[in-house]
Design an enzyme around this catalytic site. Structure first.
Site, PDB file in Angstrom:
ATOM      1  N   ASP A  22       1.988   9.204  -8.882  1.00 28.20           N
ATOM      2  CA  ASP A  22       2.924   9.830  -8.843  1.00 28.20           C
ATOM      3  C   ASP A  22       2.436   9.515 -10.451  1.00 28.20           C
ATOM      4  O   ASP A  22       4.117   9.509 -11.035  1.00 28.20           O
ATOM      5  CB  ASP A  22       4.645   9.790  -8.088  1.00 28.20           C
ATOM      6  CG  ASP A  22       4.853  10.759  -7.386  1.00 28.20           C
ATOM      7  OD1 ASP A  22       4.098  12.176  -8.248  1.00 28.20           O
ATOM      8  OD2 ASP A  22       5.965  10.708  -7.408  1.00 28.20           O
ATOM      9  N   ASP A  25       9.619  10.914 -15.794  1.00 28.60           N
ATOM     10  CA  ASP A  25       9.895  10.697 -14.364  1.00 28.60           C
ATOM     11  C   ASP A  25       9.454   9.441 -13.566  1.00 28.60           C
ATOM     12  O   ASP A  25       9.892   9.001 -13.203  1.00 28.60           O
ATOM     13  CB  ASP A  25       9.777  11.825 -13.416  1.00 28.60           C
ATOM     14  CG  ASP A  25      10.025  12.169 -12.554  1.00 28.60           C
ATOM     15  OD1 ASP A  25      11.499  11.690 -12.094  1.00 28.60           O
ATOM     16  OD2 ASP A  25       9.799  13.047 -11.374  1.00 28.60           O
ATOM     17  N   ALA A  67      -5.880   8.920  -3.614  1.00 29.01           N
ATOM     18  CA  ALA A  67      -6.356   7.732  -1.811  1.00 29.01           C
ATOM     19  C   ALA A  67      -5.075   7.105  -1.424  1.00 29.01           C
ATOM     20  O   ALA A  67      -3.696   6.671  -2.219  1.00 29.01           O
ATOM     21  CB  ALA A  67      -7.591   7.077  -2.638  1.00 29.01           C
ATOM     22  N   LYS A 126      -2.649  17.820  -4.270  1.00 30.32           N
ATOM     23  CA  LYS A 126      -1.586  18.109  -4.331  1.00 30.32           C
ATOM     24  C   LYS A 126      -1.999  19.305  -5.634  1.00 30.32           C
ATOM     25  O   LYS A 126      -2.809  19.230  -6.579  1.00 30.32           O
ATOM     26  CB  LYS A 126      -0.795  17.068  -6.069  1.00 30.32           C
ATOM     27  CG  LYS A 126      -0.049  16.170  -5.439  1.00 30.32           C
ATOM     28  CD  LYS A 126       0.607  15.609  -6.456  1.00 30.32           C
ATOM     29  CE  LYS A 126       1.872  14.199  -6.122  1.00 30.32           C
ATOM     30  NZ  LYS A 126       2.254  13.540  -7.360  1.00 30.32           N
ATOM     31  N   GLU A 144       6.673   0.792  -7.936  1.00 27.45           N
ATOM     32  CA  GLU A 144       6.405  -0.071  -6.482  1.00 27.45           C
ATOM     33  C   GLU A 144       5.922  -1.498  -7.067  1.00 27.45           C
ATOM     34  O   GLU A 144       4.631  -1.029  -7.681  1.00 27.45           O
ATOM     35  CB  GLU A 144       5.638   0.686  -5.028  1.00 27.45           C
ATOM     36  CG  GLU A 144       7.221   2.010  -4.847  1.00 27.45           C
ATOM     37  CD  GLU A 144       6.472   3.034  -3.482  1.00 27.45           C
ATOM     38  OE1 GLU A 144       5.554   2.611  -3.479  1.00 27.45           O
ATOM     39  OE2 GLU A 144       6.874   3.882  -3.126  1.00 27.45           O
ATOM     40  N   LEU A 166      -2.820   4.280  -0.157  1.00 30.07           N
ATOM     41  CA  LEU A 166      -3.035   2.679   0.734  1.00 30.07           C
ATOM     42  C   LEU A 166      -3.419   2.281   2.027  1.00 30.07           C
ATOM     43  O   LEU A 166      -2.457   3.476   2.544  1.00 30.07           O
ATOM     44  CB  LEU A 166      -1.977   2.328  -0.892  1.00 30.07           C
ATOM     45  CG  LEU A 166      -1.821   2.065  -2.090  1.00 30.07           C
ATOM     46  CD1 LEU A 166      -0.251   1.874  -2.905  1.00 30.07           C
ATOM     47  CD2 LEU A 166      -3.364   1.572  -3.163  1.00 30.07           C
TER      48      LEU A 166
END
Lengths: 546, 546
Positions: A430, A410, A342, A237, A415, A344
Site C-alpha cells: 500500500d 502513512d 498482484a 487503483k 504485515e 498475495l
C-alpha cells in the site's frame, strides 16, 4: 571587399545569436520536455496501452549469479558478468553488480511460503466453485435482465501468478531472475478481466461512512479487486491525480489521495533497492464498462456507475452516495488508467499478521505520538519484543528508508507472513500515498534511522552504490519505469527528489557514524538461528559478515 | 569609415533584433500578464486588502438623469450627459446612456419595501438584544476559558446597510446613483467584523449529512454570516477554486464548487444589465482567526477550526467530520479571500417567497425534466398562474439570460418579496455556481427564451447596446470589476466568454424574429395595474411603450 566584410559581420552576428538561442532557449526546452530514459527510448504517450510490449522489462531477468562474494562499489570489474551486460543500461549494470548477485542458500521446504500441491488444490477448488457460481448467476442475471459479459476461465498450472506465489520465500517475495514475474506483469497489464468486485477490506466496512470511525474512506473506496481469465487477481487503483500535480501543503497525509503511479513506482524502487518486499505492480488502461461494470456480480458496485455530463463512464465511492460525485473517477469515455498490484496468496492458505508501526503517527489534527517528542524513544523500543532481538528493528529501518524515499507518511501498520515468524521480512504494502510532493523531504519519516542509528550493512552498501553517478538512483528508476504501459510513470521532479533524498539518508547515516562510530551503526544482518527450523540454519549471507 | 559602416550595420541588426523581440515576445507577454482595465489602472495583487481605496467604484455613482426619453443606440450624442462623462471610460459612457437614465416615477409608500420607522425600531431592538447577550456570553466565555475578541457595536442611523434596505423598491434593489451602495461595498470590504456564525439555512440542516436527503452539502457548508460593527450583515463565501481553473467536464453542476469570484462578478454584471436584482457583493480578505474563530459564539463553528500541516488556520464543513479535510479552506496563514454579499432585510420584517423555477433541472444522474424533452413546454407554462399574465414570464426570461451569461445551471428556485406581489422583480440570489467554464456555452440555460420566444423590449435594447464595440460587455465588466479589492476578479477567458454568449443570446432572439416576427417577440414590459395598490398605477416606463 567592404560588402563582404559587412556580410561576414552580419553572418557572424546572426550565427552568434542563433547559437545563443539554441543553447539558452531551445536546448533547455527540449531537455525539459523529454525527461525520458538516457538511452533515448520512446516516451510517447500514444504508445500507452494498445501496442505495449514489455521490452523495458528485459532488465527484470538479469541472471542470478552464484559465485560472487566480493563487493566492488566502484562497479568497474565484476568478472563473470562483464560479457552479458548492456553497459549502456545503468539498470543492467546495477543488476549485474555483485551486490545484487548474492546467492540465496538452497531453500528448504519450511523456507518457502507455499507448497505446490497445496496451492494447486486451492486453485482447483476455486475454479470449480467459480463454475458452479456462474451457472446460477447467469440464470439469475438473465431473469433480472442484467447485461453481463461472460468469459471462459482457464485452469493453467503454469499461470504466472501461481509461479509468483510458489516463489515467495523467507528472504523475499520473488527472485529478480524469475521469468514468471515478467509474465505476471504482462498478464496483469493485458489479460482479459473476468470479474470485478470490492476488495475484502472494503466489504468489511459495509459502506460505513461515519468519519469518526473510519480514518480515511476517501481514497480507499475506489480500489477494486479484478480477476483475470487464468484466475490471477490484482488490486486496481484508478488514477486520481495528474502526474504533475503536487499535494497541497494544507492537506494532511491521512486524507491525501491514493496515487496509482506511486503504487507502480514503489514496486520498481523496492526492486532497485533489492528489498523485493512489494508485490509486483504494473500500469493498465482498464475499460471501466467492459472490464468492471459488465463483469461484476456485485449489485452495490453496479449501482455506483453513472454517465458524466461529458458522456464518460464513471463510478464513485460506495458510501458517499449521489452528492459525492466529486469523488468519482471517469473513463475517457471508458478507458481509465490505474495500477494493478498482484494479490498475495489468500489469508486462508498463507496467513499474515498486521502489526502497528512503532513509529505510527497520530492521525488527528493536533495529537503527537511519543516518538515525536521523546528523542530517546528508540531506547525504549529496543527493549521491547520483538524489537529487542533479531532483525525486526533493522527491517523497520529499511522500511523507513523506503518510505522516506517515496515520501510516504502513512505506514501505520506493517504485515509479515505468519509462517516465517518474527524473522520474516516486512511486506511493503500500500504505497499509493507516496510521491505526493517532490519539493519537500519529510525528515520525520526517517525517525527510526535517525533515532536508532543502526542500518543493515547490505542496505547501506546498496544505497551508496545508487548514490554514484555510475548507477544514479533517478536514472535507474527512469529506465525501470520506462517499460511500463503508463510511462512516464513519474514526473521528472519526483525522480530528481529520489537522488536528493538518498543523499539525505546517507547524511543521516554519517551523522550516526560521527556520534557512535561506524561499528556501532552498521549492523550485520542478523538471524536468530535458535528460533528457526533446522533447515534454515545456514543463513548468514556472504556480504553480511564484517 | 569602414569601421563606422560595420558598426552601423551591427547597430541596425541588433536594433532590428531587439525590436522584433520587443514586438513578438515582450509585448505579448506583458499583454498576457496584464488583462487589467483599459485605462491602465493598477492590478498589483499587493494592493489587495490593506490599503484598498474604492476609486474604481466612482462609476457606481453616475447621476440619475431625469429628462431623457429618447433612446440613442449609437451612443453618440446624449445631450445633457456629455459634459459630466469620462469618455475614456466605457462604463461611464454606458451609464450615461439614456437607456440607463430612465426615471422611476415618484415612489409611493407601498412601492418601498421598508418604512424608515419600522426599520429603526428593528435595528434598536437588535442592538439591545445583542448587548444583553454579550453580557451573559462574556461571563460564560470567561468561566469556560474561551478566548474571544470583544468589539464595541455602534448604533448608526446613517449606516449604509440601513440606507440600502430603505432604498429597496418594487423596481429594483437599489438605484445606481445611491451613494449608500458605494458606502455599503466599502463597509463590507473593510469594517470590523464583530461576530461570525453559520447561516440560517445551514443551521436548519443541523449538520445533516445524509446525501440522499441533502442535494448539495459540499459547497454550502462553508458559507458564513458575518456581522459588522454597525450591525450590517454579510454572507461570506470563501475562495474554493483558483480563478484560472475550469470545472472538469465530468462534474455535474449540482456538485460543482461555489466560487466567491462568481458571486462578485454576478453582482457587477447584474448592475451592468441594469437589472439591479442582485444584492451588493464585494471581495474581502478575511482574517479567519481574528474575524471568525475569535468572534464566533457558536461552539460548533469553533470546533471545525484546525491548523494545517503548513501551519495555516483552516476550517472545514460541519457535517463532514475529521476525515473530510479535503473540504477545508485555509488562510495564509490567517487571511482568506472570499465574497461578502449584503443581507436583505430579515424575513420577519420583509418576507419573501421561494418559488420553484419552471425550468428546474432534475438533480439526478439520468433524470430529465419535461422542458428538456417537450419543445412546446412554454405553451403549457403560459397557461399556468402566475405565468399566464403580468411580466413574471418576462422576468424568468431576464433571469435565464443572466444565468446563461454567467453559465449558472443551478437556478432551482427564485425568490420574490411578498410585499410587491406577483408583479415584483425576481431576486437573482446565489450566483456562486456561475463562471465555472469559460470554454463552454450551456445553451439549455436559454431554454425559457428559445422556447417562449419573448423578451422585454428594455432588456433587448440594453443587450444590443452591450454588443457594440463602443460599450462592449467584456470591457465594461473588466472596468467595473477593476475596482474590487480582489481584482482581477475574473480570468480573461471568462470576460471573453461574456461577449460570445451575449452574441448567442441575440442570435436566439433573431431566430425568434424569423419564426414569429418582431412584434410577437419583443414585449412591452407589462404591469397588470388591476392587482396593484392605487399608488402604484402610473408605472409603465417611457422606453417600454412601443
Amino acid at each position: 571587399m567592404m560588402m563582404r566584410r559587412d556580410r561576414l559581420l552580419l553572418a557572424v552576428t546572426l550565427t552568434a545569436i542563433f547559437a545563443a538561442d539554441l543553447y539558452f532557449v531551445l536546448v533547455p526546452k527540449l531537455r525539459h520536455r523529454q525527461p525520458g530514459p538516457a538511452d533515448g527510448g520512446c516516451l510517447c504517450p500514444s504508445s500507452r496501452g494498445t501496442n505495449f510490449t514489455l521490452a523495458g522489462y528485459s532488465g527484470l531477468t538479469t541472471p542470478w549469479f552464484s559465485n560472487t562474494t566480493s563487493v566492488d562499489l566502484q562497479g568497474k570489474g565484476v568478472g563473470a558478468t562483464d560479457d552479458s551486460t548492456d553497459w549502456g543500461s545503468k539498470l543492467g549494470r546495477l543488476f549485474a553488480h555483485p551486490l545484487y548477485n548474492i546467492q540465496t542458500p538452497e531453500l528448504g521446504l519450511e523456507e518457502r511460503l507455499m507448497q505446490s500441491e497445496e496451492l494447486m488444490e486451492y486453485y482447483r477448488r476455486k475454479v470449480s466453485r467459480w463454475e458452479r457460481h456462474m451457472k446460477l448467476y447467469s440464470k439469475a442475471a438473465a431473469a433480472l435482465n442484467v447485461t453481463m459479459l461472460e468469459h471462459q476461465v482457464t485452469f493453467d498450472p503454469e499461470a504466472s501468478w501461481l509461479k509468483f506465489h510458489l516463489g515467495i520465500n523467507r528472504y523475499a517475495l520473488y527472485a529478480r531472475d524469475n521469468p514468471a514475474i515478467t509474465r505476471l506483469l504482462q498478464d496483469m497489464q493485458a489479460t482479459t478481466v473476468i470479474s470485478a468486485d470490492y476488495t475484502q477490506d472494503e466489504k468489511a466496512l459495509k459502506g460505513a461512512c461515519d468519519c469518526t470511525q473510519v480514518v480515511k474512506p476517501s481514497g480507499h473506496h475506489l480500489k477494486l479487486a479484478l480477476k483475470m481469465q487464468n484466475f490471477g487477481k490484482a488490486m486496481f487503483k484508478p488514477m486520481r491525480q495528474q502526474r504533475d500535480q503536487e499535494t497541497p501543503d494544507d492537506v494532511f497525509y491521512f486524507v491525501d489521495f491514493q496515487r496509482h503511479n506511486a503504487e507502480i513506482a514503489a514496486f520498481h524502487l523496492d526492486r532497485i533497492l533489492d528489498f523485493r518486499r512489494v508485490p509486483p505492480v504494473v500500469g493498465r488502461l482498464v475499460n471501466v464498462t467492459g472490464e468492471i461494470l459488465l463483469t461484476t456480480h456485485n449489485e452495490d458496485l453496479r449501482s455506483v456507475f453513472f454517465t458524466s455530463p461529458a458522456n464518460n463512464t464513471c463510478f464513485f465511492a460506495k458510501c458517499l452516495y449521489v452528492c459525492k460525485t466529486e469523488y468519482a473517477v471517469c473513463g475517457n469515455p471508458d478507458l481509465l488508467e490505474g495500477s494493478m498490484s498482484a494479490y498475495l496468496p489468500g489469508l486462508s492458505i498463507a496467513p499474515r499478521i498486521s502489526i502497528p508501526n512503532p513509529w505510527i503517527r497520530s492521525y488527528t489534527f493536533t495529537g503527537r505520538e511519543e516518538w515525536e517528542v521523546n528523542p530517546f524513544y528508540c531506547d525504549t523500543i529496543k527493549q521491547l519484543y520483538p524489537y529487542n532481538s533479531g532483525n525486526r528493528l533493522l527491517n523497520i529501518i529499511d522500511m523507513a528508508i523506503f518510505d522516506f524515499l517515496i515520501g510516504n507518511m502513512d505506514r501505520h501498520h506493517y504485515e509479515i507472513f505468519t509462517k516465517f515468524g518474527d524473522e520474516g521480512f516486512l511486506l511493503h504494502f500500500d504505497n499509493a500515498k507516496g510521491f505526493g510532493k517532490h519539493s519537500h523531504d519529510e525528515m520525520s519519516i526517517l525517525a527510526p534511522l535517525s533515532q536508532c542509528c543502526i542500518i543493515k550493512h547490505s542496505t547501506l552498501l546498496r544505497l551508496q552504490l545508487l548514490s554514484q553517478d555510475h548507477y544514479r538512483l533517478s536514472d535507474v528508476m527512469r529506465e525501470s519505469l520506462g517499460g511500463d504501459a503508463l510511462q512516464p510513470v513519474l514526473a521528472e521532479p519526483h525522480l530528481q527528489a529520489l537522488d536528493r533524498r538518498l543523499h539525505r539518508v546517507l547524511k543521516t547515516v554519517h551523522r550516526c557514524f560521527r556520534r557512535l562510530g561506524e561499528a556501532q551503526v552498521i549492523t550485520t544482518d542478523f538471524i536468530d538461528t535458535s528460533t528457526m527450523p533446522e533447515s534454515v540454519k545456514p543463513v548468514a549471507m556472504p556480504n553480511k559478515e564484517r
